[in-house]
Design a protein around this motif. Sequence first.
Motif, PDB file in Angstrom:
ATOM      1  N   GLY A 145      80.444 114.315  41.166  1.00  0.00           N
ATOM      2  CA  GLY A 145      80.447 113.437  42.323  1.00  0.00           C
ATOM      3  C   GLY A 145      80.367 111.977  41.931  1.00  0.00           C
ATOM      4  N   GLN A 150      80.020 109.008  48.033  1.00  0.00           N
ATOM      5  CA  GLN A 150      78.844 108.523  48.736  1.00  0.00           C
ATOM      6  C   GLN A 150      78.734 107.006  48.564  1.00  0.00           C
ATOM      7  OE1 GLN A 150      75.490 111.961  48.555  1.00  0.00           O
ATOM      8  NE2 GLN A 150      75.830 110.915  46.604  1.00  0.00           N
ATOM      9  N   ARG A 201      75.431 118.660  49.503  1.00  0.00           N
ATOM     10  CA  ARG A 201      76.094 117.877  48.467  1.00  0.00           C
ATOM     11  C   ARG A 201      77.599 117.897  48.682  1.00  0.00           C
ATOM     12  NH1 ARG A 201      78.510 118.075  43.502  1.00  0.00           N
ATOM     13  NH2 ARG A 201      77.802 116.563  41.957  1.00  0.00           N
ATOM     14  N   ARG A 202      78.251 116.713  48.519  1.00  0.00           N
ATOM     15  CA  ARG A 202      79.655 116.573  48.884  1.00  0.00           C
ATOM     16  C   ARG A 202      80.621 116.902  47.758  1.00  0.00           C
ATOM     17  NH1 ARG A 202      78.852 117.428  53.757  1.00  0.00           N
ATOM     18  NH2 ARG A 202      77.366 116.011  54.679  1.00  0.00           N
ATOM     19  N   ALA A 203      80.155 116.958  46.533  1.00  0.00           N
ATOM     20  CA  ALA A 203      81.077 117.250  45.437  1.00  0.00           C
ATOM     21  C   ALA A 203      81.519 118.702  45.512  1.00  0.00           C
ATOM     22  CB  ALA A 203      80.417 116.952  44.097  1.00  0.00           C
ATOM     23  N   TYR A 222      75.023 120.296  37.812  1.00  0.00           N
ATOM     24  CA  TYR A 222      75.473 119.295  38.768  1.00  0.00           C
ATOM     25  C   TYR A 222      75.454 117.923  38.105  1.00  0.00           C
ATOM     26  CZ  TYR A 222      75.311 122.659  42.558  1.00  0.00           C
ATOM     27  OH  TYR A 222      75.554 123.726  43.375  1.00  0.00           O
ATOM     28  N   ALA A 255      84.333 112.785  49.644  1.00  0.00           N
ATOM     29  CA  ALA A 255      83.200 113.221  48.828  1.00  0.00           C
ATOM     30  C   ALA A 255      82.398 112.025  48.327  1.00  0.00           C
ATOM     31  CB  ALA A 255      83.695 114.056  47.649  1.00  0.00           C
ATOM     32  N   GLU A 287      76.610 113.589  38.577  1.00  0.00           N
ATOM     33  CA  GLU A 287      76.952 112.499  39.486  1.00  0.00           C
ATOM     34  C   GLU A 287      77.179 111.241  38.667  1.00  0.00           C
ATOM     35  OE1 GLU A 287      77.469 111.594  43.674  1.00  0.00           O
ATOM     36  OE2 GLU A 287      76.955 113.485  42.661  1.00  0.00           O
ATOM     37  N   THR A 300      78.815 108.198  43.450  1.00  0.00           N
ATOM     38  CA  THR A 300      78.045 107.430  44.419  1.00  0.00           C
ATOM     39  C   THR A 300      78.180 105.949  44.102  1.00  0.00           C
ATOM     40  OG1 THR A 300      76.404 109.185  44.741  1.00  0.00           O
ATOM     41  CG2 THR A 300      75.751 106.964  45.366  1.00  0.00           C
TER      42      THR A 300
END
Length: 443
Positions: free
Chosen positions: A345, A386, A307-309, A318, A384, A320, A347
């Motif tokens: 995060g 997506q 995961r990029r966050a 978590y 980060a 998104e 996306t």
Amino acid sequence: MARLTRAETQERNRARVLAAAKEEFAARGYREARIDAIAEAAGLTRGGVYSNFPSKRALYFAVLAHLATPHPASPTARSEPGTGSERGTEVAGHADTTVRGERGSEVAGHGDLTAWGGRGVEGGRGRDSMAGVRDAVGAFARWWVGGLPLATAESEAWLGIDLVGEVLADERTRRVYGQLLKLDALLLGLAMERVRVLGTAAERLERVRQPAVPHGRLVRVAEAVLTTLHGARQLAAAATGFVEPFDVITGCERLVGVELDTGWAPAHLPWAPPARPVDERWSPPPAVDVVHAESAYLGGPEAPPGRRAAGPSVGGEYEEVVVVVGLQRVEAVEEAVRAVPPGVGVTAVLVTSDPAEFGPLARLVVGEVCVGVRQAFPREAWPALQVVFDEPGTVAAAAGVTAVSDETEVAIRVRAGRIVARAEGRGAAHAAASAPIPFPSRG
């Protein structure tokens, strides 16, 4: 031998058409290429070609997209910098060593660019904060220059010279193309911002993402770099011998030091309706994140290792923000990126009402820059953010967007596998990202 399923047959025919079209476009150019010749080479009828690609332009975009990102990762794939998983070198069985991910360091007639000015991104640690950025941008420019259609380059380098002409021919395509380039600049700019803070205090990594921080945003510089590189590509094709690759690289590096307006405040944000709290089931289909060439994390109850966050948000869960955005509203993605709290995060799910033509165009324009960022920047500097291409609209449908257009903008906030906030219309990305969503009390 087992009979192929209908889907397998269609995929095989599509691959044959792509391979035949690549050869036809390379030999005759886009305008002189003939669908009948492509059909004959693919062993299909003219109708068989059009059953896979509705127009000659859609087929041209698809060929270029396949060359830029030949083998999209499966939804379960993970990639490492410089590995074969992000490089693909063939189009339906036809060897091709000049595709984007496979660019070498040599430019025809100009020797090895790596040996020239190749200071390396890692050398930026411990020096002035922008030195690493210049090195990374120089590496990106060297990668780009390796694919210019120079006089002595192989024929595949010339395949894309008619792209701009096809974009210019249609106003709607021009608007989409401009928005896709804005996303390119955002991705490159975010990578530059992350390089700048490598080796410094961790909290600065979050500070540079906030629009209020003076001189924190490098997207305008990234736009200038991409303007230079796209201009070099066009002139390399139109004016033989005019483009000097080394000067292009130097110019891009020097742009890093140019003072541009770094402010960022879209005028409509104060009037955007706030996100509304909801409690809805979230069960998205598997998807591929083109930025990192691996399975996308869409806010499930458990985040994968890749995961990029930055990690769990303040409440320990978590989160998104999933922004479903049409190809004429792509600039809204930055509104979410700049507004999300630390640990949340973002996306971007790209949708369009014309997936046959604009889907490949999006994969070409955005996928090319993603490959370049992965090649030129250290992994810890990859954005980060997506990006998911959603031509069939399945991710959008899971988010409750059943009808998409190029003007779509819907954003949801996902926490622990549930949709906890939703916003629609202009400003939705910012609204969902900045919504003060309370965490449930823990008794």
